[in-house]
Scaffold this active site. Structure first.
Site, short mmCIF file in Angstrom:
data_model
loop_
_atom_site.label_atom_id
_atom_site.label_comp_id
_atom_site.label_asym_id
_atom_site.label_seq_id
_atom_site.Cartn_x
_atom_site.Cartn_y
_atom_site.Cartn_z
N GLU A 1 56.93 51.41 34.86
CA GLU A 1 57.83 50.71 33.95
C GLU A 1 59.23 50.72 34.57
O GLU A 1 59.71 51.79 34.91
CB GLU A 1 57.92 51.41 32.60
N TYR B 1 59.89 43.01 28.12
CA TYR B 1 60.57 43.15 26.83
C TYR B 1 61.94 43.78 27.01
O TYR B 1 62.37 44.04 28.14
CB TYR B 1 59.71 43.99 25.89
N ASP C 1 64.25 46.93 26.31
CA ASP C 1 64.15 48.35 26.01
C ASP C 1 65.50 49.00 26.33
O ASP C 1 65.96 48.94 27.46
CB ASP C 1 63.04 49.00 26.85
N GLU D 1 62.95 45.07 30.59
CA GLU D 1 62.01 45.99 31.24
C GLU D 1 60.72 45.26 31.57
O GLU D 1 60.17 44.53 30.73
CB GLU D 1 61.70 47.19 30.35
N SER E 1 56.97 46.25 32.51
CA SER E 1 55.97 47.32 32.59
C SER E 1 54.73 46.73 33.25
O SER E 1 54.07 45.85 32.68
CB SER E 1 55.63 47.86 31.21
N HIS F 1 59.86 54.53 35.09
CA HIS F 1 58.89 55.53 34.70
C HIS F 1 57.52 55.23 35.32
O HIS F 1 57.10 54.08 35.36
CB HIS F 1 58.75 55.58 33.18
#
Length: 512
Positions: A4, A100, A102, A107, A109, A163
């Protein structure tokens, strides 16, 4: 596994712009591009549990920071379960990814993949998504230019994450994951760091360090992700069968542009997790002060900094990485690989890991083609020597930012690639395909194909579900996908080919 990435966002000349609105423009620009088959699918939050702690308890919602409530729509602006805030954007792409807003950042993912090379491909696809989205925003009447950066800090005190996620066996005690991972995570930055101008969270101390993220890590273990950030995050939200799996949510890594860095970041971590599950890790690498060691190693680009182990010995980051590598060599030699592809990829991870450690030990400058922080430092050193400036000069900070610019004609990383000065692992054609196509060997393929084939009938989706709204059915039809290795092309390809419509698919799934 998957990645992400929150991208830094900037509106040139418009510092008063709301970053959430800008980020929504980015997401919507890509979702509505010509030929888009994304449809109106929203995110399905039903199985999300961001306050569940792997240590065996749940944080109360009253005690949680609002940024931790990622299980409600527009959690950063309200708390209305199952309803999307129209000011934000949140779409599922045909490549199985989520795009989306974030924490006031756009972001990407990536979809779930089964190996580090595929992780590189779909991570690079995310960069292309962001490039195209920013271009489209800038060319839309009424909207201004936005610039996106694949980095982790504004050096004014704010940090945003890249992440990693790894599926691990639920039977593995979480305490074993912590003890096995901490020394590895603290030291892997010498291989995977993206490099950063300035020291300290607010960037107030002149200098250069190995990691973008290290100065923002404050504790060894914890549930939070935006404050008191931990080396090992305890969020227990598997996005899969909870009785079989955990999802290890890694928040201390840098956002990498170098493909080798991403490949080794994912590949070496997966090997270490395999060793934790098998109980074959070195047992004598516990650090006396892990957070301090993380900072000390990041602040020393010579990679000679010594950190203290719990038993009193002093070692370098390279010493620790060599110990993990040698354990991984022994571990893989005694195990049968899952298949020939996995065996080749594992051997490539081990070979590249050893090669990088060897050259870092001789002279870090030898790694300027495949270690990102080394390449950035080389560029900065050259500029500083030509211009006669020292650390703390604002032009060096500007170069650091321009390094991460996603625009191919502006980003300094992209310019090095164009000059053939960066090692590549994947080719542009497969990255271009990955912008629209999902990996075929995970459930992401089912998710992506449902969007591609029946987009207007997909009401919502998530990592472990696809929800259809089809004629003749009184209620929405939720198809759970809790097993990450089901829903592959091999598993459901024939079924999808035989289903001309979403209704045909739902009928087939509910009749068995």
């Amino acid at each position: 596994m998957g990645i992400e990435t929150e991208y830094g966002i900037l509106a040139p000349g418009r510092p008063d712009q709301n970053p959430m609105v800008l980020s929504s423009q980015v997401v919507n620009a890509f979702a509505t591009r010509p030929g888009s088959r994304v449809g109106r699918a929203r995110w399905d939050y039903e199985d999300e549990a961001p306050l569940r702690d792997a240590r065996g308890h749940d944080m109360s919602r009253a005690a949680a920071h609002p940024s931790q409530l990622t299980d409600v729509a527009a959690s950063h602006g309200g708390a209305m379960p199952d309803l999307e805030d129209p000011a934000t954007a949140n779409v599922v792409l045909t490549n199985g990814a989520r795009l989306y807003v974030d924490h006031a950042h756009p972001e990407y993912s990536s979809p779930e993949v089964t190996g580090p090379r595929a992780a590189v491909v779909w991570d690079k696809a995310g960069e292309r998504v962001m490039q195209e989205a920013a271009t489209r925003v800038g060319s839309t009447p009424g909207l201004g230019e936005v610039r996106l950066y694949k980095n982790n800090t504004d050096s004014k005190g704010a940090s945003y994450g890249c992440h990693e996620n790894y599926l691990v066996q639920r039977a593995t005690p979480f305490a074993d994951l912590v003890s096995g991972l901490v020394p590895f995570f603290v030291t892997r930055q010498v291989v995977t760091g993206a490099g950063r101008v300035s020291i300290g969270p607010d960037g107030s101390v002149p200098g250069y360090q190995i990691s973008q993220r290290a100065d923002f890590i404050e504790v060894e273990v914890g549930l939070e992700t935006t404050l008191k950030r931990p080396i090992v995050n305890t969020r227990d939200e598997p996005h899969a069968s909870a009785d079989r799996y955990r999802r290890l949510h890694v928040i201390l890594g840098d956002a990498n542009l170098f493909e080798t860095a991403t490949f080794l970041k994912l590949g070496t971590t997966a090997l270490v997790l395999d060793m934790v599950e098998a109980g074959t890790l070195p047992a004598d690498l516990h650090l006396a002060s892990p957070v301090r060691a993380l900072h000390d190693i990041s602040h020393d680009p010579t990679v000679q900094a010594k950190v203290r182990l719990a038993d009193g010995r002093e070692v370098t980051a390279l010493d620790v990485q060599w110990a993990y590598l040698e354990a991984a060599r022994a571990h893989t030699a005694e195990r049968e690989p899952d298949d020939a592809t996995a065996a080749r990829e594992t051997e490539e991870v081990l070979r590249r890991w050893e090669d990088v450690l060897t050259r870092l030990g001789r002279d870090p400058a030898l790694c300027h083609r495949d270690v990102e922080w080394v390449a950035k430092l080389r560029l900065l050193d050259g500029f500083a020597a030509r211009e006669g400036v020292t650390w703390g000069h604002p032009r060096l900070a500007a170069i650091d930012l321009q390094w991460a610019d996603v625009r191919p004609d502006k980003g300094l990383y992209h310019r090095l690639v164009a000059r053939g000065q960066v090692d590549r692992l994947v080719d542009d054609a497969e990255v271009a395909r990955a912008v629209d196509e999902a990996p075929e060997d995970t459930r992401a393929w089912f998710r992506g194909q449902c969007l591609a084939r029946y987009g207007s009938a997909v009401a919502a989706a998530s990592w472990d579900s696809v929800i259809f709204d089809v004629p003749g059915r009184g209620a929405l039809q939720r198809v759970p996908t809790p097993e990450p290795l089901r829903g592959t092309r091999e598993h459901v390809g024939a079924l999808l080919d035989a289903s001309a419509t979403a209704r045909d698919l739902v009928d087939a799934l509910t009749s068995t």
